[in-house]
Design a protein around this motif. Structure first.
Motif, PDB file in Angstrom:
ATOM      1  N   UNK A  64       0.870  -1.181   0.000  1.00  0.00           N
ATOM      2  CA  UNK A  64       0.000   0.000   0.000  1.00  0.00           C
ATOM      3  C   UNK A  64       0.903   1.226   0.000  1.00  0.00           C
ATOM      4  N   UNK A  65       0.463   2.296  -0.643  1.00  0.00           N
ATOM      5  CA  UNK A  65       1.248   3.527  -0.620  1.00  0.00           C
ATOM      6  C   UNK A  65       0.349   4.729  -0.768  1.00  0.00           C
ATOM      7  N   UNK A  66       0.891   5.893  -0.462  1.00  0.00           N
ATOM      8  CA  UNK A  66       0.140   7.126  -0.631  1.00  0.00           C
ATOM      9  C   UNK A  66      -0.634   7.505   0.620  1.00  0.00           C
ATOM     10  N   UNK A  67      -1.363   8.581   0.496  1.00  0.00           N
ATOM     11  CA  UNK A  67      -2.104   9.135   1.616  1.00  0.00           C
ATOM     12  C   UNK A  67      -3.383   9.753   1.090  1.00  0.00           C
ATOM     13  N   UNK A  68      -4.487   9.497   1.763  1.00  0.00           N
ATOM     14  CA  UNK A  68      -5.754  10.118   1.397  1.00  0.00           C
ATOM     15  C   UNK A  68      -6.261  10.927   2.578  1.00  0.00           C
ATOM     16  N   UNK A  69      -6.399  12.225   2.374  1.00  0.00           N
ATOM     17  CA  UNK A  69      -6.878  13.096   3.436  1.00  0.00           C
ATOM     18  C   UNK A  69      -8.381  12.926   3.571  1.00  0.00           C
TER      19      UNK A  69
END
Length: 150
Positions: A64-69
């Protein structure tokens, strides 16, 4: 109709006429062509989506990668060329507010709307929505229109 063009009714003739699981005498009784033991031989078997026979599935192998605000504000974007086309069709007269946008199917009743700067605007419009890009604001005012932020 004559004897030369007779054929059986649709669906009445099967390619494989051996019916499965109808007793030993049929030749396809016993395991009913399912082999011996295992999940696939049982009734009610259905494999999970993405199941790879016990191998670690792709969706679990890939990191998994990234970021969701979760607190982001999402705007429904509407471009200037869309507004101009509505003016050309006579659906918009001189003011554009949320009621007009909802009526024309460009935005939902509870959505936040942002006017984007693609295309050119020739009509003089008073537009009142939640946000404007700098280029859109500039183009509206250049056309003699008015910008109102809600």
């Amino acid at each position: 109709m004559d004897l030369s063009n007779l054929k059986p009714a649709e669906g009445s003739v099967r390619k494989n006429s051996k019916r499965i699981g109808r007793g030993e005498g049929s030749g396809k009784g016993g395991t009913a062509t399912r082999g011996h033991k295992g999940a696939k031989s049982r009734s009610g078997y259905s494999k999970k989506i993405g199941f790879e026979g016990g191998q670690m599935p792709l969706q679990r192998r890939v990191p998994k990668f990234g970021f969701t605000n979760r607190n982001r504000t999402v705007y429904q974007g509407i471009n200037l060329d869309t507004l101009q086309s509505l003016v050309d069709e006579g659906k918009i007269k001189d003011t554009v507010d949320m009621d007009v946008l909802v009526e024309n199917g460009l935005a939902g009743r509870n959505e936040l709307v942002k006017i984007l700067g693609r295309g050119e605007l020739k009509a003089k419009l008073k537009i009142s929505v939640h946000k404007f890009t700098a280029s859109a604001k500039e183009a509206i005012e250049a056309a003699g229109g008015e910008v109102v932020t809600l």
